[in-house]
Design a protein around this motif. Structure first.
Motif, PDB file in Angstrom:
ATOM      1  N   GLU A  33      16.538  22.174  -0.610  1.00  0.00           N
ATOM      2  CA  GLU A  33      15.719  21.396   0.087  1.00  0.00           C
ATOM      3  C   GLU A  33      15.511  21.136   0.073  1.00  0.00           C
ATOM      4  O   GLU A  33      13.669  22.615   0.200  1.00  0.00           O
ATOM      5  N   ILE A  34      13.809  20.506   0.432  1.00  0.00           N
ATOM      6  CA  ILE A  34      12.346  20.198   0.446  1.00  0.00           C
ATOM      7  C   ILE A  34      12.011  19.165   1.168  1.00  0.00           C
ATOM      8  O   ILE A  34      12.768  18.240   1.687  1.00  0.00           O
ATOM      9  N   GLU A  35      10.908  18.935   2.106  1.00  0.00           N
ATOM     10  CA  GLU A  35      10.106  17.918   2.520  1.00  0.00           C
ATOM     11  C   GLU A  35       9.049  18.229   1.505  1.00  0.00           C
ATOM     12  O   GLU A  35       8.193  18.367   1.143  1.00  0.00           O
ATOM     13  N   ILE A  36       9.069  16.074   2.022  1.00  0.00           N
ATOM     14  CA  ILE A  36       7.904  15.030   0.571  1.00  0.00           C
ATOM     15  C   ILE A  36       8.070  14.238   1.695  1.00  0.00           C
ATOM     16  O   ILE A  36       8.635  13.122   2.415  1.00  0.00           O
ATOM     17  N   TRP A  37       6.907  13.826   1.398  1.00  0.00           N
ATOM     18  CA  TRP A  37       6.909  12.260   1.716  1.00  0.00           C
ATOM     19  C   TRP A  37       6.997  10.840   0.692  1.00  0.00           C
ATOM     20  O   TRP A  37       7.758  11.294  -0.031  1.00  0.00           O
ATOM     21  N   PHE A  38       7.310  10.277   1.422  1.00  0.00           N
ATOM     22  CA  PHE A  38       7.945   9.198   0.942  1.00  0.00           C
ATOM     23  C   PHE A  38       7.994   7.785   1.519  1.00  0.00           C
ATOM     24  O   PHE A  38       7.014   7.695   2.535  1.00  0.00           O
ATOM     25  N   THR A  39       8.004   6.640   0.412  1.00  0.00           N
ATOM     26  CA  THR A  39       8.177   4.884   0.742  1.00  0.00           C
ATOM     27  C   THR A  39       9.598   4.631   0.901  1.00  0.00           C
ATOM     28  O   THR A  39      10.499   5.256   0.617  1.00  0.00           O
ATOM     29  N   ARG A  40       9.594   3.580   1.912  1.00  0.00           N
ATOM     30  CA  ARG A  40      10.296   2.877   1.686  1.00  0.00           C
ATOM     31  C   ARG A  40      10.616   1.486   1.091  1.00  0.00           C
ATOM     32  O   ARG A  40       9.725   0.439   1.508  1.00  0.00           O
ATOM     33  N   ARG A  44      16.606   1.582  -0.636  1.00  0.00           N
ATOM     34  CA  ARG A  44      16.110   1.942  -1.095  1.00  0.00           C
ATOM     35  C   ARG A  44      14.727   3.381  -0.447  1.00  0.00           C
ATOM     36  O   ARG A  44      13.375   2.621  -0.304  1.00  0.00           O
ATOM     37  N   PHE A  45      14.513   5.074  -0.810  1.00  0.00           N
ATOM     38  CA  PHE A  45      13.930   5.303  -0.730  1.00  0.00           C
ATOM     39  C   PHE A  45      12.220   5.692  -1.791  1.00  0.00           C
ATOM     40  O   PHE A  45      13.272   6.141  -2.613  1.00  0.00           O
ATOM     41  N   HIS A  46      11.485   5.609  -2.393  1.00  0.00           N
ATOM     42  CA  HIS A  46      10.980   5.883  -2.887  1.00  0.00           C
ATOM     43  C   HIS A  46      10.112   7.879  -3.092  1.00  0.00           C
ATOM     44  O   HIS A  46       9.111   7.637  -1.521  1.00  0.00           O
ATOM     45  N   VAL A  47       9.936   8.606  -3.319  1.00  0.00           N
ATOM     46  CA  VAL A  47       9.451  10.116  -3.053  1.00  0.00           C
ATOM     47  C   VAL A  47       8.325  10.351  -4.803  1.00  0.00           C
ATOM     48  O   VAL A  47       8.953   9.792  -6.365  1.00  0.00           O
ATOM     49  N   VAL A  48       7.788  10.574  -4.671  1.00  0.00           N
ATOM     50  CA  VAL A  48       6.790  11.134  -5.757  1.00  0.00           C
ATOM     51  C   VAL A  48       6.065  12.725  -6.321  1.00  0.00           C
ATOM     52  O   VAL A  48       6.044  13.243  -5.509  1.00  0.00           O
ATOM     53  N   ALA A  49       6.975  12.875  -7.072  1.00  0.00           N
ATOM     54  CA  ALA A  49       6.568  14.829  -7.426  1.00  0.00           C
ATOM     55  C   ALA A  49       5.180  14.681  -8.187  1.00  0.00           C
ATOM     56  O   ALA A  49       4.285  14.222  -9.352  1.00  0.00           O
ATOM     57  N   GLU A  50       3.945  15.784  -7.070  1.00  0.00           N
ATOM     58  CA  GLU A  50       3.081  15.751  -7.859  1.00  0.00           C
ATOM     59  C   GLU A  50       2.871  16.471  -9.291  1.00  0.00           C
ATOM     60  O   GLU A  50       2.017  15.868 -10.067  1.00  0.00           O
ATOM     61  N   THR A  51       3.219  17.056  -9.611  1.00  0.00           N
ATOM     62  CA  THR A  51       3.686  17.818 -10.898  1.00  0.00           C
ATOM     63  C   THR A  51       5.048  18.053 -11.604  1.00  0.00           C
ATOM     64  O   THR A  51       5.131  18.096 -12.217  1.00  0.00           O
ATOM     65  N   GLY A  52       5.090  16.620 -11.248  1.00  0.00           N
ATOM     66  CA  GLY A  52       6.409  15.937 -12.684  1.00  0.00           C
ATOM     67  C   GLY A  52       7.192  16.606 -12.607  1.00  0.00           C
ATOM     68  O   GLY A  52       7.477  16.532 -12.054  1.00  0.00           O
TER      69      GLY A  52
END
Length: 116
Positions: A33-40, A44-52
């Motif tokens: 489990e990770i905690e991450i910023w998101f938009t909706r 659909r939910f979207h998260v962004v991986a800073e390190t790709g």
């Protein structure tokens, strides 16, 4: 958009700031489990991986796209997929714009979480 209350102080939105994403470890098979910023956007939910692609959670979902996530008190199950920003230009632009508006940042690999 931040609403103002008496005295001009910003009032927090009712939507939580983060979601908790659970993937299955690609080597161990254990929940991660990770905690991450998101938009909706809709359902659909979207998260962004800073390190790709280097992010372990991205590597995990590439092997097993079945994921679970929690936003506040609500829990969702579904599938995750990496958004192809070159082919899905409009979606990528929308996610980046929403993320930048919400957090002041939107660069990285976009992942879409789809309930179901």
């Amino acid at each position: 958009m931040t609403a103002r209350v008496a005295g001009g102080w910003p009032r927090r939105k009712t939507e939580p700031e983060v979601l908790h994403l659970t993937t299955t470890g690609r080597r161990t098979g254990l929940s991660r489990e990770i905690e991450i910023w998101f938009t909706r956007r809709g359902d659909r939910f979207h998260v962004v991986a800073e390190t790709g692609e280097r992010a372990h959670w991205v590597r995990n979902l590439r092997v097993d796209p079945r994921v679970r996530w929690r936003v506040g008190a609500r829990t969702f199950t579904g599938r995750a997929r990496v958004v192809d920003s070159a082919r899905e230009v409009a979606l990528a632009a929308t996610v980046r714009t929403r993320s930048t508006a919400k957090y002041g940042w939107g660069d990285g690999l976009i992942v879409e979480l789809r309930p179901g």
